[in-house]
Design an enzyme around this catalytic site. Sequence first.
Site, PDB file in Angstrom:
ATOM      1  N   ARG A 121     -14.028 -23.366  11.623  1.00  0.00           N
ATOM      2  CA  ARG A 121     -13.262 -24.605  12.684  1.00  0.00           C
ATOM      3  C   ARG A 121     -14.653 -24.707  13.884  1.00  0.00           C
ATOM      4  O   ARG A 121     -15.071 -24.725  13.842  1.00  0.00           O
ATOM      5  CB  ARG A 121     -12.684 -23.419  13.991  1.00  0.00           C
ATOM      6  CG  ARG A 121     -11.606 -23.733  14.497  1.00  0.00           C
ATOM      7  CD  ARG A 121     -10.816 -24.873  14.863  1.00  0.00           C
ATOM      8  NE  ARG A 121     -10.060 -25.029  15.619  1.00  0.00           N
ATOM      9  CZ  ARG A 121      -9.040 -26.267  15.906  1.00  0.00           C
ATOM     10  NH1 ARG A 121      -8.537 -27.263  14.608  1.00  0.00           N
ATOM     11  NH2 ARG A 121      -8.307 -26.761  17.114  1.00  0.00           N
ATOM     12  N   GLU A 168       3.553   8.018  10.013  1.00  0.00           N
ATOM     13  CA  GLU A 168       2.539   9.799   9.218  1.00  0.00           C
ATOM     14  C   GLU A 168       2.150  10.691  10.233  1.00  0.00           C
ATOM     15  O   GLU A 168       0.777  11.245  10.393  1.00  0.00           O
ATOM     16  CB  GLU A 168       1.527   9.937   8.048  1.00  0.00           C
ATOM     17  CG  GLU A 168       1.493   8.488   7.241  1.00  0.00           C
ATOM     18  CD  GLU A 168       1.755   9.107   5.991  1.00  0.00           C
ATOM     19  OE1 GLU A 168       2.769   7.893   5.678  1.00  0.00           O
ATOM     20  OE2 GLU A 168       2.012   9.849   5.554  1.00  0.00           O
ATOM     21  N   ARG A 182       0.876  -1.163  -0.137  1.00  0.00           N
ATOM     22  CA  ARG A 182      -0.288  -0.271   0.105  1.00  0.00           C
ATOM     23  C   ARG A 182       0.701   1.066  -0.309  1.00  0.00           C
ATOM     24  O   ARG A 182       0.660   2.661  -0.530  1.00  0.00           O
ATOM     25  CB  ARG A 182      -0.676  -0.195   1.046  1.00  0.00           C
ATOM     26  CG  ARG A 182      -0.199   0.343   2.819  1.00  0.00           C
ATOM     27  CD  ARG A 182      -0.071   1.680   2.957  1.00  0.00           C
ATOM     28  NE  ARG A 182      -0.001   1.951   3.818  1.00  0.00           N
ATOM     29  CZ  ARG A 182       0.070   2.792   4.366  1.00  0.00           C
ATOM     30  NH1 ARG A 182       0.324   4.577   3.712  1.00  0.00           N
ATOM     31  NH2 ARG A 182       1.340   3.318   5.474  1.00  0.00           N
TER      32      ARG A 182
HETATM   33  C1  FAD Z   1       7.790   1.953   9.089  1.00  0.00           C
HETATM   34  C2  FAD Z   1       8.107   2.865   8.566  1.00  0.00           C
HETATM   35  C3  FAD Z   1       7.752   3.930   8.113  1.00  0.00           C
HETATM   36  C4  FAD Z   1       8.097   5.016   7.901  1.00  0.00           C
HETATM   37  N1  FAD Z   1       7.780   6.128   6.365  1.00  0.00           N
HETATM   38  C5  FAD Z   1       9.028   7.155   6.637  1.00  0.00           C
HETATM   39  C6  FAD Z   1       8.755   8.304   5.679  1.00  0.00           C
HETATM   40  O1  FAD Z   1       9.075   7.790   4.628  1.00  0.00           O
HETATM   41  N2  FAD Z   1       9.498   9.013   6.026  1.00  0.00           N
HETATM   42  C7  FAD Z   1       9.502   9.650   6.981  1.00  0.00           C
HETATM   43  O2  FAD Z   1       9.799  10.954   7.372  1.00  0.00           O
HETATM   44  N3  FAD Z   1       9.188   9.081   8.849  1.00  0.00           N
HETATM   45  C8  FAD Z   1       8.946   8.097   8.251  1.00  0.00           C
HETATM   46  N4  FAD Z   1       8.999   7.060   9.367  1.00  0.00           N
HETATM   47  C9  FAD Z   1       9.544   7.493  11.042  1.00  0.00           C
HETATM   48  C10 FAD Z   1       8.075   8.109  11.436  1.00  0.00           C
HETATM   49  O3  FAD Z   1       6.914   8.777  10.679  1.00  0.00           O
HETATM   50  C11 FAD Z   1       7.952   8.211  12.659  1.00  0.00           C
HETATM   51  O4  FAD Z   1       8.715   7.204  13.463  1.00  0.00           O
HETATM   52  C12 FAD Z   1       6.759   8.702  13.925  1.00  0.00           C
HETATM   53  O5  FAD Z   1       6.504  10.358  13.581  1.00  0.00           O
HETATM   54  C13 FAD Z   1       7.284   8.769  15.261  1.00  0.00           C
HETATM   55  O6  FAD Z   1       8.372   9.527  15.783  1.00  0.00           O
HETATM   56  P1  FAD Z   1       9.333   8.499  16.250  1.00  0.00           P
HETATM   57  O7  FAD Z   1       9.752   7.013  16.283  1.00  0.00           O
HETATM   58  O8  FAD Z   1      10.822   9.209  16.960  1.00  0.00           O
HETATM   59  O9  FAD Z   1       8.742   9.004  17.925  1.00  0.00           O
HETATM   60  P2  FAD Z   1       8.232  10.317  18.884  1.00  0.00           P
HETATM   61  O10 FAD Z   1       8.239  11.050  18.153  1.00  0.00           O
HETATM   62  O11 FAD Z   1       9.914  10.038  19.527  1.00  0.00           O
HETATM   63  O12 FAD Z   1       7.244   9.590  19.804  1.00  0.00           O
HETATM   64  C14 FAD Z   1       7.818   8.689  21.033  1.00  0.00           C
HETATM   65  C15 FAD Z   1       6.052   8.622  21.501  1.00  0.00           C
HETATM   66  O13 FAD Z   1       5.832   9.404  22.123  1.00  0.00           O
HETATM   67  C16 FAD Z   1       5.105   9.954  22.025  1.00  0.00           C
HETATM   68  N5  FAD Z   1       5.210  11.019  22.034  1.00  0.00           N
HETATM   69  C17 FAD Z   1       5.634  12.281  21.471  1.00  0.00           C
HETATM   70  N6  FAD Z   1       5.814  13.615  21.446  1.00  0.00           N
HETATM   71  C18 FAD Z   1       4.413  13.361  21.787  1.00  0.00           C
HETATM   72  C19 FAD Z   1       3.622  14.876  22.500  1.00  0.00           C
HETATM   73  N7  FAD Z   1       3.754  15.910  21.848  1.00  0.00           N
HETATM   74  N8  FAD Z   1       2.262  14.137  22.604  1.00  0.00           N
HETATM   75  C20 FAD Z   1       1.958  13.076  23.618  1.00  0.00           C
HETATM   76  N9  FAD Z   1       2.657  11.863  23.397  1.00  0.00           N
HETATM   77  C21 FAD Z   1       3.782  12.657  22.287  1.00  0.00           C
HETATM   78  C22 FAD Z   1       4.599   9.472  20.207  1.00  0.00           C
HETATM   79  O14 FAD Z   1       2.934   8.972  20.439  1.00  0.00           O
HETATM   80  C23 FAD Z   1       5.551   8.200  20.364  1.00  0.00           C
HETATM   81  O15 FAD Z   1       4.384   7.110  21.379  1.00  0.00           O
HETATM   82  C24 FAD Z   1       8.642   5.151   9.739  1.00  0.00           C
HETATM   83  C25 FAD Z   1       8.242   4.860  10.106  1.00  0.00           C
HETATM   84  C26 FAD Z   1       8.243   3.179  10.549  1.00  0.00           C
HETATM   85  C27 FAD Z   1       8.456   2.791  11.383  1.00  0.00           C
END
Ligand code: FAD
Length: 384
Positions: free
Chosen positions: A268, A363, A84
């Site tokens: 099942r 996203e 997707r």
């Molecule tokens: C399979 C996959 C594909 C991806 N593809 C792309 C891509 O093509 N391009 C791209 O740019 N990125 C991509 N990403 C990255 C993804 O967009 C980020 O991982 C996501 O935005 C979350 O950021 P983080 O993992 O750093 O989590 P963090 O921001 O560190 O968050 C950690 C936790 O804290 C919570 N949190 C953070 N801030 C707050 C707040 N203000 N209030 C409440 N809760 C909060 C979050 O909900 C989460 O539970 C991809 C990730 C994966 C796993």
Amino acid sequence: MDFILNEEQRIVQEQARRFAEQEIRPAMQEDEKKHTFRPDLVRKMGELGFFGCCIPEEYGGNGMGFLESVLMTEQVAKVSPSWRLPFNLQNIGPAVTVDQFGTTEQKEKFIPGWVSGEQIGFFAITEPNAGSDVASMKTVAKDMGDHWELNGQKMWISNAPVGNAGLVYACTDREKKGKGISCFIVDLSTPGIITTAIETKLGLHCSPTGEIIFDGAKIPKENILGKPGEGLAICMWMLNNTRVGCAAGALGVGGACMDLAIKYANERTQFGQPVSKFQLVQGQIAEMVMEHQAAQLLVYQAAGLKDLGLPNQLQTSVAKLFASEAAVKAANEAMKIFGSYGFSTEYPIELFYRDVKSFQIVEGTSNVQKLIISGIACGFQPNR
Ligand SMILES: Cc1cc2nc3c(=O)[nH]c(=O)nc-3n(C[C@H](O)[C@H](O)[C@H](O)COP(=O)(O)OP(=O)(O)OC[C@H]3O[C@@H](n4cnc5c(N)ncnc54)[C@H](O)[C@@H]3O)c2cc1C
């Protein structure tokens, strides 16, 4: 949901369903095992017009909109959550964003390649220390007079290991924080750019994800999208669109889990009857059906509002949040209904159970969607 769709939309939906069954499913087990990404499949999707939604005809567009893109994404995700992603990485992410903010030269040069699938697209926002807090990104684009010089690191970027051209967000003025971010169209074959695959993922094995390192990469001056400092606004506009594609993927996965669980529950037999005859199992199925139907209405509504040019940010985040959470729940309940067979890699549920977690992260996490929804509901930010 047929009452919402016209004849043409039903044909588009059926074409995507057939494509997924004929082109993805037969090789899927092998591809999943070997983590194979097939560029030829992206080109085939391009040939079928899967990436021409919301794009003018002169750049390869086909007169279809967000609703058609969502319908196709849902059908493909029902077979393979990995497949997707190209809907967002080719069409709704880079192509639609360049069509909105680009110069005529940029549109002519880049959009047709993404729409046809000849050029593998991507968008790079996330960094090792900047996820939800997009404005804290550290990658820098320095104005060197006749070109931009990119230095920094992007992480978790879909298609990074296989990409050609895509969008990279970077700071052009760190002092200004969010207002100092700009967007660039970047060719990954540029000297000074190194990409590596992340091989330790839980799932989405047919969708490569990776890291991009920029070490003095020279980006042509004319490759800035919009004006310096407009990058964060462009990024948020793009994410509000790609979110509905993500929601459609979640809808597809939730629907697949529901269908598989119902079929298995009818087949099942325990205690002398199909397990679907037990009220506790019926309760699980009823909730899956209810949440799937609600998710479908929300996702189609968000896409429809976009096609009408009406405010949709609240509805998009509601759709993304609800469809993601419903799909995770559906995968979880389906695993329970399958019992020990759900735990086996010979049955498809475990793949959905792994892949579905991505929808709560990408996203903007589920928490981030809640911040957007409550922000608009409480009047802290406009519903664009
Ligand atoms: C399979 C996959 C594909 C991806 N593809 C792309 C891509 O093509 N391009 C791209 O740019 N990125 C991509 N990403 C990255 C993804 O967009 C980020 O991982 C996501 O935005 C979350 O950021 P983080 O993992 O750093 O989590 P963090 O921001 O560190 O968050 C950690 C936790 O804290 C919570 N949190 C953070 N801030 C707050 C707040 N203000 N209030 C409440 N809760 C909060 C979050 O909900 C989460 O539970 C991809 C990730 C994966 C796993």
